[in-house]
Enzyme design. Sequence first.
Site, PDB file in Angstrom:
ATOM      1  N   GLU A 397       0.823  -1.266  -0.038  1.00  0.00           N
ATOM      2  CA  GLU A 397      -0.090  -0.049  -0.147  1.00  0.00           C
ATOM      3  C   GLU A 397       0.824   1.242  -0.008  1.00  0.00           C
ATOM      4  OE1 GLU A 397      -2.944   1.029   3.349  1.00  0.00           O
ATOM      5  OE2 GLU A 397      -4.313   0.352   1.533  1.00  0.00           O
ATOM      6  N   HIS A 426       6.245 -27.303   1.864  1.00  0.00           N
ATOM      7  CA  HIS A 426       5.247 -28.289   1.436  1.00  0.00           C
ATOM      8  C   HIS A 426       3.979 -27.709   0.580  1.00  0.00           C
ATOM      9  CE1 HIS A 426       7.315 -31.297   4.259  1.00  0.00           C
ATOM     10  NE2 HIS A 426       7.224 -29.928   4.983  1.00  0.00           N
ATOM     11  N   LYS A 531     -13.894   1.835  -3.379  1.00  0.00           N
ATOM     12  CA  LYS A 531     -14.757   2.326  -2.615  1.00  0.00           C
ATOM     13  C   LYS A 531     -15.810   2.812  -3.171  1.00  0.00           C
ATOM     14  CE  LYS A 531     -12.043   2.936   1.625  1.00  0.00           C
ATOM     15  NZ  LYS A 531     -11.387   3.997   2.658  1.00  0.00           N
TER      16      LYS A 531
HETATM   17  O1  LIG Z   1      -8.821   2.779   9.937  1.00  0.00           O
HETATM   18  P1  LIG Z   1      -9.621   3.051   8.576  1.00  0.00           P
HETATM   19  O2  LIG Z   1      -9.963   4.583   8.585  1.00  0.00           O
HETATM   20  O3  LIG Z   1     -11.045   2.309   8.808  1.00  0.00           O
HETATM   21  O4  LIG Z   1      -9.042   2.462   7.232  1.00  0.00           O
HETATM   22  C1  LIG Z   1      -8.807   1.310   7.312  1.00  0.00           C
HETATM   23  C2  LIG Z   1      -8.146   1.078   6.020  1.00  0.00           C
HETATM   24  O5  LIG Z   1      -8.936   1.634   4.840  1.00  0.00           O
HETATM   25  C3  LIG Z   1      -8.394   1.680   3.834  1.00  0.00           C
HETATM   26  O6  LIG Z   1      -8.031   0.326   3.224  1.00  0.00           O
HETATM   27  C4  LIG Z   1      -6.840   2.285   3.667  1.00  0.00           C
HETATM   28  O7  LIG Z   1      -6.189   2.117   2.294  1.00  0.00           O
HETATM   29  C5  LIG Z   1      -6.051   1.556   4.665  1.00  0.00           C
HETATM   30  O8  LIG Z   1      -4.878   2.124   4.862  1.00  0.00           O
HETATM   31  C6  LIG Z   1      -6.813   1.707   6.178  1.00  0.00           C
HETATM   32  O9  LIG Z   1      -5.891   1.017   7.031  1.00  0.00           O
END
Ligand SMILES: O=P(O)(O)OC[C@H]1O[C@H](O)[C@H](O)[C@@H](O)[C@@H]1O
Length: 618
Positions: A397, A426, A531
Amino acid sequence: MASSISGLSSLGLNAENLTRKTLQFQTTTLLSPFRKSSRFCPHRVAREVPPTTLSSLNPTNDAVPKSIKKPGIEKDPRELWKRYVDWLYQHKELGLYLDVSRVGFTDEFFQEMDPRLQKAFKDMEELEKGAIANPDEGRMVGHYWLRNPKLAPKSFLKLQIENTLEQICQFADQVISGKIKPPPPADRFTQILSIGIGGSALGPQFVAEALAPDNPPLKIRFIDNTDPAGIDHQIAQLGPELASTLVIVISKSGGTPETRNGLLEVQKAFREAGLDFAKQGVAITQENSLLDNTARIEGWLARFPMFDWVGGRTSEMSSVGLLPAALQGIDVKEMLAGAALMDEANRNLEARNNPAALLALCWYWASDGVGSKDMVVLPYKDSLLLFSRYLQQLVMESIGKEFDLDGNRVNQGLTVYGNKGSTDQHAYIQQLRDGVHNFFVTFIEVLRDRPPGHDWELEPGVTCGDYLFGFLQGTRSALYSNERESITVTVQEVTPRSVGALVALYERAVGIYASMVNINAYHQPGVEAGKKAAGEILALQKRVLAVLNEASCKEPVEPLTLEEIADRCHSSGDIEMIYKIIAHMAANDRALIAEGSCGSPRSVKVFLGECNVDEMYV
Ligand SMILES: O=P(O)(O)OC[C@H]1O[C@H](O)[C@H](O)[C@@H](O)[C@@H]1O
């Protein structure tokens, strides 16, 4: 000591002609100090190898050209031993060693990379001073301050860090002692249910697997997805212990859909069990986030802050990782101490004395600075099973980016996978040894097999740990004999201090590597695309439901073809997604929630054409 010297003599070497280093292993025997002889300075041996023709590496993002002819790797055991001794990085206080001798970098490579490396060191220095090191989001990057608050650029930040740590330790102590407890009839908290995803789960999961005692004061489990069956499974496993479960909801943004869904599902379970969620709920999130305001308004048991200058994938040393760990009885101050010691080591400006720089340079060499080879992470220790999953987010990431800091399209990355040895031998080591050569390996070696006094010989003079040791070394040799490069990180044992050091080592290596390839390691624009698309699909589903509701209100029910549904949704271009949405609803016997005065909800009856899907109608 004598045995180790005689061991060397079998290689035709003796104490006089080896490197100056004192190889000091944290055991009762010390290898004697070796005096470096100019004749045998191993890494100078590389000069006799045809020099790599690295192009002049300019400060932009010209990766090492793929046309580079890398010299064949060293095979002579004597030369390899010298290379091992000469390049072995040792952090004596941590008992952590880094062996890069099985990576074929040349002296010239290190010299050519030095300008980039020095720039990376400068970037790190500015970052720790509070520079906007995440320019795309206009943020500072301060996870190193979490284990050394004096570094924070503002006194209020230092206070925030120190106060939060104190609150975490105090809260955990009071929960464990029973001073803070759930409502009757439970008399103390016995379980932790952590709800979070990505950086709000992977660190806590890795640390729990690595460090939780066999009988922790509270046993942790995770909801790290929006899979209803997975959520049901965790709640079912808790059973009546839901009443003594501390639910920690972790989300830096406070708005991640999967985490919100997990919260709503768990709150429903609490209602159905006649329990008051607020009295057992804890939020870890940024102040004034949706989650923070929800927890405040609903009067949850506790709230702990996350800071915008700590990224999700580097939040293990923040409340995200420290609270769950402390509640399991893990010494979080030792974790922070290990990380701080490693951070200090990584401020050394000489590559060979900077473990994170050594790692970053090896990654660059092995993958040509463009991710041409994958990083296979193989801890030979069950408790470190989740380290590769943790590193997948931390590395991929951070480094997997489309554009560099100058706006060039680079599609950078470094792929990480792996589980544990010897188990993975394995599964896929066959391909690593004999198949496509598209990887390098990082072994994580843990010298201590079992706590003192617990060892047992299953054969005369041989223990299980000897087998594990043999499999690691054997795999390393077998891979190397077929020109597969590897790095070995060695720790004495898995402790909060060594885990803290490992986390810090890789956080720093990623930061240095990102500087060397000129990318922003601290944002994640790519995840927003997924998203957004998910949001559009859910919006389309709502339109489909409205159309089906309307059709189901008619007497008789008006059958509709996919095309007719798509037309009525004004989404004829989304006919395939509409098919998938309806098929998913039908598979779950979803009743149509009839809107308006349409009588009782109708189930979606999906009739698929015998020959193909486009005769489906409802
Ligand atoms: O901690 P939050 O704001 O819920 O985000 C949770 C995750 O969301 C996304 O996937 C970001 O790319 C991550 O870097 C982050 O850790």
